[in-house]
Write an enzyme that holds these catalytic residues in place. Structure first.
Site, short mmCIF file in Angstrom:
data_model
loop_
_atom_site.label_atom_id
_atom_site.label_comp_id
_atom_site.label_asym_id
_atom_site.label_seq_id
_atom_site.Cartn_x
_atom_site.Cartn_y
_atom_site.Cartn_z
N SER A 22 0.86 -1.18 0.00
CA SER A 22 0.00 0.00 0.00
C SER A 22 0.90 1.24 0.00
O SER A 22 1.94 1.26 0.65
CB SER A 22 -0.87 -0.03 1.26
OG SER A 22 -1.97 0.84 1.15
N PRO A 23 0.50 2.27 -0.74
CA PRO A 23 1.38 3.46 -0.81
C PRO A 23 1.63 4.07 0.56
O PRO A 23 0.71 4.23 1.35
CB PRO A 23 0.59 4.42 -1.71
CG PRO A 23 -0.80 3.88 -1.80
CD PRO A 23 -0.71 2.42 -1.54
N CYS A 25 3.80 7.34 2.27
CA CYS A 25 4.65 8.52 2.23
C CYS A 25 5.89 8.29 3.10
O CYS A 25 5.77 7.83 4.24
CB CYS A 25 3.92 9.73 2.79
SG CYS A 25 2.69 10.38 1.67
N GLN A 99 1.28 5.95 -7.04
CA GLN A 99 0.05 6.63 -6.63
C GLN A 99 0.17 8.11 -7.00
O GLN A 99 0.95 8.85 -6.39
CB GLN A 99 -0.18 6.48 -5.13
CG GLN A 99 -1.57 7.00 -4.73
CD GLN A 99 -1.83 6.96 -3.24
OE1 GLN A 99 -0.98 7.37 -2.44
NE2 GLN A 99 -2.98 6.46 -2.85
N TYR A 163 -7.66 14.22 0.58
CA TYR A 163 -6.87 14.98 -0.37
C TYR A 163 -7.78 15.45 -1.53
O TYR A 163 -8.98 15.20 -1.51
CB TYR A 163 -5.66 14.16 -0.83
CG TYR A 163 -4.75 13.84 0.34
CD1 TYR A 163 -4.14 14.87 1.06
CD2 TYR A 163 -4.56 12.54 0.78
CE1 TYR A 163 -3.34 14.60 2.17
CE2 TYR A 163 -3.76 12.26 1.90
CZ TYR A 163 -3.16 13.30 2.59
OH TYR A 163 -2.39 13.03 3.69
N ARG A 205 -7.93 4.87 -5.70
CA ARG A 205 -8.14 4.70 -4.25
C ARG A 205 -9.17 5.71 -3.77
O ARG A 205 -9.01 6.91 -4.00
CB ARG A 205 -6.83 4.86 -3.46
CG ARG A 205 -7.08 4.90 -1.94
CD ARG A 205 -5.82 4.75 -1.11
NE ARG A 205 -5.48 3.33 -0.95
CZ ARG A 205 -4.64 2.86 -0.02
NH1 ARG A 205 -4.03 3.68 0.81
NH2 ARG A 205 -4.40 1.57 0.07
C1 FMN Z 1 3.87 5.69 7.00
C2 FMN Z 1 2.56 5.68 6.26
C3 FMN Z 1 2.42 6.47 5.13
C4 FMN Z 1 1.22 6.44 4.39
N1 FMN Z 1 1.14 7.13 3.22
C5 FMN Z 1 0.07 6.92 2.39
C6 FMN Z 1 0.07 7.42 1.06
O1 FMN Z 1 1.04 8.00 0.58
N2 FMN Z 1 -1.03 7.21 0.31
C7 FMN Z 1 -2.11 6.51 0.78
O2 FMN Z 1 -3.10 6.36 0.07
N3 FMN Z 1 -2.11 6.00 2.02
C8 FMN Z 1 -1.04 6.16 2.81
N4 FMN Z 1 -1.00 5.55 4.05
C9 FMN Z 1 -2.10 4.65 4.41
C10 FMN Z 1 -1.75 3.21 4.02
O3 FMN Z 1 -1.56 3.07 2.63
C11 FMN Z 1 -2.86 2.24 4.47
O4 FMN Z 1 -4.03 2.53 3.75
C12 FMN Z 1 -3.12 2.30 5.97
O5 FMN Z 1 -1.91 2.37 6.69
C13 FMN Z 1 -3.92 1.11 6.46
O6 FMN Z 1 -3.25 -0.10 6.15
P1 FMN Z 1 -2.39 -0.92 7.26
O7 FMN Z 1 -3.32 -1.21 8.39
O8 FMN Z 1 -1.96 -2.17 6.52
O9 FMN Z 1 -1.24 -0.07 7.68
C14 FMN Z 1 0.15 5.61 4.81
C15 FMN Z 1 0.31 4.86 5.98
C16 FMN Z 1 1.49 4.86 6.69
C17 FMN Z 1 1.63 3.98 7.91
#
Ligand code: FMN
Length: 329
Positions: A22-23, A25, A99, A163, A205
């Site tokens: 998953s993307p 940042c 993304q 966003y 997304r």
């Molecule tokens: C460090 C970090 C950076 C993230 N950056 C983005 C991002 O750039 N784009 C996005 O759509 N979601 C972003 N997210 C959300 C994750 O893609 C994901 O949807 C969310 O963490 C839930 O999934 P998980 O429970 O597996 O962590 C970010 C999450 C984390 C932890």
């Protein structure tokens, strides 16, 4: 037979399995240019066996960055820097995705953010209202074309988490009927599809709900998903939240999976499920239940870049570890 480790074909691209990074940042770039950190971060997860590695929210124009340390895809220097990273991901047998993002009113930098509203996100700068969205559409199209030049094989449009494109469709940040509010995200998707041609998978997304009364709902997401599909989206990656500080989110294992399932069943479009998917059996179940076609993992893949290889072992599936690591797996 494991669904998790079965291939998924989207247009001309076949993912070797249904596990996506998953993307995320990294807030580690200068002038939007990815560097060694991004190579190692994304590269490690390709080495770890994820079928699709989606690079973090990548700004299609400078004022669309969430922070000054975001990566971008608005100039040639950035394209060249991404080329090295996508080549490495492909060498591992994994598919590089990007993304494409615009932060809208949630941009925090020394520029004036833009949005469909002049209402600021709590604690952030007051946005200027966008009166002509054509330049936004153009920025996404140019970003998509640059992404292909950079070697990315899958495009994800970021229309979630409060966003810009989410700000358009959410009633918390825009006015008008649902048809009027979804128009710009749908136009962006159609324009990106037209620009990249019929071979390139385009994922969108979305936030499946704002988690507040008077906000965007799961039923609204079905309407949006149908329109996005008609505009050329191949898969809807269903996340949630991000457009208000007030939301009461029932966070728990797989808490967003029902949103992906509703979109998949009611809009008849492939989906991605994300959010606290951490166990191999759980991921397999999400796919077996017909809730989604792809699972995306974020934090679990930070803890364990080899999660896909470990998951394969747990599910009794034989997958190839990198040749260099064969003696350990
Ligand atoms: C460090 C970090 C950076 C993230 N950056 C983005 C991002 O750039 N784009 C996005 O759509 N979601 C972003 N997210 C959300 C994750 O893609 C994901 O949807 C969310 O963490 C839930 O999934 P998980 O429970 O597996 O962590 C970010 C999450 C984390 C932890």
């Amino acid at each position: 037979m494991s669904l998790l480790f079965s291939p998924l074909t989207l247009r001309s691209v076949t993912l070797p399995n249904r596990i996506a990074v998953s993307p995320m940042c990294q807030y580690s770039a200068t002038d939007g240019v990815p560097n060694d950190w991004h190579l190692v971060h994304l590269g490690s997860r390709a080495v770890g066996g994820a079928g699709l590695v989606i690079a973090e929210a990548t700004a299609v124009e400078p004022r669309g960055r969430i922070s000054p340390e975001d990566v971008g895809i608005w100039n040639d220097e950035q394209v060249r820097a991404w080329q090295r990273i996508t080549a490495f991901i492909k060498d591992q047998g994994s598919v590089p995705g990007i993304q494409l993002a615009h932060a809208g009113r949630k941009a925090v930098g020394d520029w004036v953010p833009v949005a469909p509203t002049t209402e600021p996100f709590p604690g952030l700068n007051t946005p200027e209202k966008i009166t002509n969205h054509t330049e936004i559409v153009k920025a996404f199209v140019e970003g998509a074309l640059r992404a292909l030049e950079a070697g990315f094989e899958v495009i994800e449009i970021h229309a979630a988490h409060g966003y810009l494109l989410h700000e358009y469709y959410s009633p918390l940040t825009n006015e008008g009927s649902i048809e009027e509010r979804i128009a710009v995200p749908v136009e962006v998707t159609a324009a990106v599809r037209a620009a990249v041609g019929s071979d390139v998978p385009v994922i969108v997304r979305i936030s499946g709900t704002d988690w507040v009364e008077d906000g965007w709902t799961a039923d609204d997401s079905v309407v949006l998903a149908q329109a996005l599909k008609a505009a050329g989206a191949d898969l809807i990656d269903v996340s949630s939240g991000g457009n208000t500080a007030q939301a009461d989110i029932p966070v728990g294992p797989g808490y967003q999976v029902p949103l992906a399932e509703a979109v998949r069943r009611k809009a008849d479009v492939p989906t991605g499920a994300v959010g606290l998917i951490t166990e191999a059996k759980q991921a397999e179940q999400v796919l077996n239940d017909g809730a989604a076609d792809l699972v995306l993992l974020a934090r679990e893949l930070l803890r364990d870049p080899y999660w896909p290889l470990h998951a394969a072992a747990q599910l009794g599936v034989e997958v190839k570890a990198p040749r260099q690591y064969a003696r350990a797996f």
